[in-house]
Design an enzyme around this catalytic site. Sequence first.
Site, mmCIF file in Angstrom:
data_model
loop_
_atom_site.group_PDB
_atom_site.id
_atom_site.type_symbol
_atom_site.label_atom_id
_atom_site.label_comp_id
_atom_site.label_asym_id
_atom_site.label_seq_id
_atom_site.Cartn_x
_atom_site.Cartn_y
_atom_site.Cartn_z
ATOM 1 N N LYS A 111 1.037 -1.097 -0.091
ATOM 2 C CA LYS A 111 0.501 -0.065 0.117
ATOM 3 C C LYS A 111 1.073 1.383 -0.116
ATOM 4 O O LYS A 111 1.904 1.367 0.776
ATOM 5 C CB LYS A 111 -0.968 0.604 1.340
HETATM 6 N N1 GLU Z 1 -7.171 0.195 -3.080
HETATM 7 C C1 GLU Z 1 -7.998 -0.891 -3.691
HETATM 8 C C2 GLU Z 1 -7.912 -1.777 -2.564
HETATM 9 O O1 GLU Z 1 -7.796 -1.742 -0.917
HETATM 10 C C3 GLU Z 1 -7.716 -2.115 -4.653
HETATM 11 C C4 GLU Z 1 -6.340 -2.153 -4.391
HETATM 12 C C5 GLU Z 1 -5.810 -2.846 -6.075
HETATM 13 O O2 GLU Z 1 -6.263 -2.771 -6.828
HETATM 14 O O3 GLU Z 1 -4.545 -3.572 -5.883
HETATM 15 O O4 GLU Z 1 -8.263 -2.650 -2.104
#
Ligand code: GLU
Length: 475
Positions: A111
């Site tokens: 993240k």
């Molecule tokens: N930000 C989204 C989540 O928290 C998508 C993450 C992604 O598609 O890699 O799941």
Amino acid sequence: MNFQNKKPLTTGFLQSVNLMYDRAVKLLDLPEDVAETIRVCNSTYEVQFSVRLRGKLHSFKGYRSVHSEHMEPAKGGIRYSIEVNKDEVEALAALMTFKCALVETPFGGSKGGLIIDPTAWEPHELEKITRRFAYELAKRDLINPSQNVPAPDMGTGEREMAWMADEYRRMNPTDMNARACVTGKPLNAGGIAGRTEATGRGVQYALQEFFRHPDDVAAAGLSGTLDGKSVVVQGLGNVGYHAAKFLSEEDGAKIVGVVERDGAVFDPKGINVEDLKAHLVSGQPLCAFPGVEFTENGALGLEYECDILIPAACESVITYGNAHRIKAPLIIEAANGPVTAEANDILLERGCTIIPDLFANAGGVTVSYFEWAKNISHIRFGRMQRRQEEARSRAFLEQLETLLPNGVDASIKRQLECGAGELELVRSGLDDTMRAAYVAMREVRQAHPNCPDLRTAAYMVAVRRIASVMDHFTL
Ligand code: GLU
């Protein structure tokens, strides 16, 4: 901001995630060293960079955390918010690891975040900032199709992903898989149909699957189907908007309350989601939306009487401070970490069913997986088989029509005649994923009499899968 409970949190976000993880691990027969290896965050890169804007240098701080590399690339969004901090990014990266394992997307968890108020900058300024951030990450392989693949999150969307992908391509002009370096891109820049709606669509499919299990529905004190169920949504951003739209337009649910940053609106007869979204997008305040009851205290919206509560904004909105006042018998976590560990226990004690974030909001990363697979295979889904499927269906229908005196019903004919394009295939793959993940959680929960809830079951499924991958490693 009204979303946050003002009382100081007794458990932080990262602590909450770790507590929930520990609870699941206790029920698994997992050696302590393996449990610890899975639990810890592998690395967090912190970067500070300056961009010349409005005649002077402005400094920005960002993070990219890699929680697990048991599978690569590591996957997870990049958030733009002034609330971003290291603990938050690490907690979100851990959730990505478990989420990916639960929905069987072959990724580790990661993240990122940039401390910025995106509304304070013009688009051309945001582009400069985003490209610079992408450059800082890409030169350390924290954006890379085979190592680390970002996606949108709060405060970012397809525009930012297109800038990042383009920056990576410029830095790696001979990488034929460059487009797979981020997901959530616009369709004309290597994106996939259905990615923008994916997380909200996943929430809808998650609820549809929940309502296919009458025992689970009864345990939540509910009955029947989604039709006529009253719903409160917190946050009408990309996820909340799509979830509310699909549930009301396709499943007959009634959106009786919407909570936003500047208050909450209620209408027991149901709020038209499209009208409210258009009102907000045009820049008008929530309080000016006609025909509904308005309260400035948005937090009260969470406590409104309804069948289903959908927190779809940020983490830690249901806490020790307000959990005992929540009336919804069913909560589905469209956001990451909206319920703290303490609030979770209070709600469970009160008989509330929580469909956990790991599962409920996994639609986004699931469709990101499809996009990444499309990018590395360099072919759009459905391109090879669509017309062939149509020809087969047509031949079948022609034969059938000779046998049936009244022919085939026109709407069924239309459905059968039309081969699946990319959007249909994406939705079908997402639906299948959500159904399979729910069943996996449910089975584990039933098999373990001490498993208190779906969240613990979700962690158990995920941790078991990660541990089995690690079994083959030389560590
Ligand atoms: N930000 C989204 C989540 O928290 C998508 C993450 C992604 O598609 O890699 O799941």
